[in-house]
Write a protein that holds these residues in place. Structure first.
Motif, PDB file in Angstrom:
ATOM      1  N   ALA A  67       0.835  -1.207   0.000  1.00  0.00           N
ATOM      2  CA  ALA A  67       0.000   0.000   0.000  1.00  0.00           C
ATOM      3  C   ALA A  67       0.869   1.256   0.000  1.00  0.00           C
ATOM      4  O   ALA A  67       1.859   1.330   0.722  1.00  0.00           O
ATOM      5  N   TYR A  68       0.482   2.217  -0.833  1.00  0.00           N
ATOM      6  CA  TYR A  68       1.071   3.550  -0.755  1.00  0.00           C
ATOM      7  C   TYR A  68       0.189   4.399   0.153  1.00  0.00           C
ATOM      8  O   TYR A  68      -1.028   4.264   0.156  1.00  0.00           O
ATOM      9  N   THR A  69       0.798   5.286   0.899  1.00  0.00           N
ATOM     10  CA  THR A  69       0.036   6.170   1.786  1.00  0.00           C
ATOM     11  C   THR A  69      -0.436   7.399   1.010  1.00  0.00           C
ATOM     12  O   THR A  69      -0.076   7.591  -0.149  1.00  0.00           O
ATOM     13  N   GLU A  70      -1.226   8.218   1.670  1.00  0.00           N
ATOM     14  CA  GLU A  70      -1.710   9.432   1.000  1.00  0.00           C
ATOM     15  C   GLU A  70      -0.684  10.554   1.038  1.00  0.00           C
ATOM     16  O   GLU A  70      -0.762  11.488   0.254  1.00  0.00           O
ATOM     17  N   THR A  71       0.237  10.486   1.945  1.00  0.00           N
ATOM     18  CA  THR A  71       1.291  11.495   2.039  1.00  0.00           C
ATOM     19  C   THR A  71       2.615  10.790   2.327  1.00  0.00           C
ATOM     20  O   THR A  71       2.635   9.676   2.806  1.00  0.00           O
ATOM     21  N   SER A  72       3.664  11.436   2.036  1.00  0.00           N
ATOM     22  CA  SER A  72       4.987  10.912   2.353  1.00  0.00           C
ATOM     23  C   SER A  72       5.672  11.976   3.194  1.00  0.00           C
ATOM     24  O   SER A  72       5.846  13.102   2.750  1.00  0.00           O
ATOM     25  N   VAL A  73       5.950  11.722   4.329  1.00  0.00           N
ATOM     26  CA  VAL A  73       5.846  10.543   5.173  1.00  0.00           C
ATOM     27  C   VAL A  73       4.403  10.436   5.688  1.00  0.00           C
ATOM     28  O   VAL A  73       3.726  11.436   5.881  1.00  0.00           O
ATOM     29  N   TRP A  74       3.953   9.190   5.968  1.00  0.00           N
ATOM     30  CA  TRP A  74       2.591   8.953   6.420  1.00  0.00           C
ATOM     31  C   TRP A  74       2.254   9.814   7.615  1.00  0.00           C
ATOM     32  O   TRP A  74       2.987   9.868   8.594  1.00  0.00           O
ATOM     33  N   GLN A  75       1.108  10.507   7.512  1.00  0.00           N
ATOM     34  CA  GLN A  75       0.698  11.407   8.593  1.00  0.00           C
ATOM     35  C   GLN A  75      -0.700  11.115   9.102  1.00  0.00           C
ATOM     36  O   GLN A  75      -1.247  11.873   9.879  1.00  0.00           O
ATOM     37  N   ASP A  76      -1.301  10.029   8.644  1.00  0.00           N
ATOM     38  CA  ASP A  76      -2.637   9.648   9.103  1.00  0.00           C
ATOM     39  C   ASP A  76      -3.652  10.772   8.863  1.00  0.00           C
ATOM     40  O   ASP A  76      -4.506  11.035   9.694  1.00  0.00           O
ATOM     41  N   LEU A  77      -3.533  11.432   7.723  1.00  0.00           N
ATOM     42  CA  LEU A  77      -4.445  12.539   7.425  1.00  0.00           C
ATOM     43  C   LEU A  77      -5.756  12.070   6.806  1.00  0.00           C
ATOM     44  O   LEU A  77      -6.817  12.542   7.156  1.00  0.00           O
ATOM     45  N   ASN A  78      -5.674  11.171   5.855  1.00  0.00           N
ATOM     46  CA  ASN A  78      -6.863  10.801   5.083  1.00  0.00           C
ATOM     47  C   ASN A  78      -7.060   9.301   4.990  1.00  0.00           C
ATOM     48  O   ASN A  78      -7.579   8.812   3.992  1.00  0.00           O
ATOM     49  N   ASP A  79      -6.656   8.559   5.988  1.00  0.00           N
ATOM     50  CA  ASP A  79      -6.817   7.116   5.900  1.00  0.00           C
ATOM     51  C   ASP A  79      -8.274   6.707   5.726  1.00  0.00           C
ATOM     52  O   ASP A  79      -8.574   5.690   5.120  1.00  0.00           O
ATOM     53  N   TYR A  80      -9.209   7.475   6.247  1.00  0.00           N
ATOM     54  CA  TYR A  80     -10.628   7.170   6.079  1.00  0.00           C
ATOM     55  C   TYR A  80     -11.019   7.146   4.610  1.00  0.00           C
ATOM     56  O   TYR A  80     -11.964   6.488   4.205  1.00  0.00           O
ATOM     57  N   ALA A  81     -10.279   7.863   3.769  1.00  0.00           N
ATOM     58  CA  ALA A  81     -10.621   7.975   2.352  1.00  0.00           C
ATOM     59  C   ALA A  81     -10.041   6.842   1.519  1.00  0.00           C
ATOM     60  O   ALA A  81     -10.397   6.679   0.366  1.00  0.00           O
ATOM     61  N   GLY A  82      -9.139   6.058   2.102  1.00  0.00           N
ATOM     62  CA  GLY A  82      -8.527   4.952   1.378  1.00  0.00           C
ATOM     63  C   GLY A  82      -9.364   3.690   1.461  1.00  0.00           C
ATOM     64  O   GLY A  82     -10.475   3.684   1.976  1.00  0.00           O
ATOM     65  N   ILE A  83      -8.792   2.595   0.949  1.00  0.00           N
ATOM     66  CA  ILE A  83      -9.516   1.328   0.934  1.00  0.00           C
ATOM     67  C   ILE A  83      -9.068   0.404   2.063  1.00  0.00           C
ATOM     68  O   ILE A  83      -9.386  -0.763   2.069  1.00  0.00           O
ATOM     69  N   GLY A  84      -8.352   0.965   3.028  1.00  0.00           N
ATOM     70  CA  GLY A  84      -7.947   0.204   4.199  1.00  0.00           C
ATOM     71  C   GLY A  84      -6.535  -0.333   4.099  1.00  0.00           C
ATOM     72  O   GLY A  84      -5.841  -0.130   3.106  1.00  0.00           O
ATOM     73  N   HIS A  85      -6.108  -0.978   5.163  1.00  0.00           N
ATOM     74  CA  HIS A  85      -4.793  -1.624   5.230  1.00  0.00           C
ATOM     75  C   HIS A  85      -3.649  -0.637   5.055  1.00  0.00           C
ATOM     76  O   HIS A  85      -2.603  -0.976   4.521  1.00  0.00           O
ATOM     77  N   GLY A  86      -3.859   0.613   5.443  1.00  0.00           N
ATOM     78  CA  GLY A  86      -2.816   1.628   5.368  1.00  0.00           C
ATOM     79  C   GLY A  86      -2.758   2.395   4.069  1.00  0.00           C
ATOM     80  O   GLY A  86      -1.952   3.307   3.922  1.00  0.00           O
ATOM     81  N   ALA A  87      -3.603   2.041   3.114  1.00  0.00           N
ATOM     82  CA  ALA A  87      -3.579   2.730   1.820  1.00  0.00           C
ATOM     83  C   ALA A  87      -4.210   4.106   1.941  1.00  0.00           C
ATOM     84  O   ALA A  87      -5.226   4.277   2.596  1.00  0.00           O
ATOM     85  N   GLY A  88      -3.604   5.067   1.308  1.00  0.00           N
ATOM     86  CA  GLY A  88      -4.210   6.378   1.215  1.00  0.00           C
ATOM     87  C   GLY A  88      -5.330   6.358   0.198  1.00  0.00           C
ATOM     88  O   GLY A  88      -5.616   5.336  -0.429  1.00  0.00           O
ATOM     89  N   GLU A 119     -11.753  -4.239  -4.285  1.00  0.00           N
ATOM     90  CA  GLU A 119     -13.208  -4.481  -4.266  1.00  0.00           C
ATOM     91  C   GLU A 119     -13.764  -4.512  -2.851  1.00  0.00           C
ATOM     92  O   GLU A 119     -14.785  -3.881  -2.560  1.00  0.00           O
ATOM     93  N   ALA A 120     -13.097  -5.246  -1.956  1.00  0.00           N
ATOM     94  CA  ALA A 120     -13.572  -5.308  -0.569  1.00  0.00           C
ATOM     95  C   ALA A 120     -13.483  -3.930   0.086  1.00  0.00           C
ATOM     96  O   ALA A 120     -14.373  -3.543   0.846  1.00  0.00           O
ATOM     97  N   GLY A 121     -12.435  -3.183  -0.213  1.00  0.00           N
ATOM     98  CA  GLY A 121     -12.290  -1.836   0.339  1.00  0.00           C
ATOM     99  C   GLY A 121     -13.396  -0.904  -0.116  1.00  0.00           C
ATOM    100  O   GLY A 121     -13.899  -0.085   0.663  1.00  0.00           O
TER     101      GLY A 121
END
Length: 116
Positions: A9-30, A74-76
């Motif tokens: 999984a790629y994050t939404e920002t580099s370095v990961w800042q837990d900003l938009n994890d709700y918007a991803g499909i889970g498992h740490g993906a942005g 799909e599950a995400g």
């Protein structure tokens, strides 16, 4: 590439800042569009400059991202509230859509388009 998790999984920002994890499909993906930036920018760099060194360096990471999407997308999307038939879908789930639109943004379309 430094912001890629071991599961691909790629994050939404580099370095990961837990900003938009709700918007991803889970498992740490942005969010899918932002998280897909590394492979998209790699291709654009190669097209613009004719330089394949970045692609050679990053290809394995991008393949892990695609494998991650194949496994979890799909599950995400179901977890995010997109059912398989898109019943009662009005384009307002979490994620990026056309944020300048006068009407509802179509986040399913942008998630899916960047996955494809």
């Amino acid at each position: 590439l430094d912001a890629q998790w071991d599961n691909g999984a790629y994050t939404e920002t580099s370095v990961w800042q837990d900003l938009n994890d709700y918007a991803g499909i889970g498992h740490g993906a942005g969010e899918t569009v932002w998280a897909t930036a590394p492979p998209v920018l790699t291709v654009r760099h190669m097209q613009h400059y004719g330089d394949i060194k970045l692609l050679e360096h990053s290809l394995a990471a991008h393949v892990r991202w695609v494998d991650f999407l194949d496994k979890y997308f799909e599950a995400g999307m179901l977890i995010k509230g997109y059912d398989e038939e898109l019943d009662e879908y009005h384009g307002q789930k979490s994620g990026l859509g056309d944020w300048l639109a006068m009407r509802s943004r179509d986040t399913f379309l942008t998630h899916t388009a960047f996955y494809m």
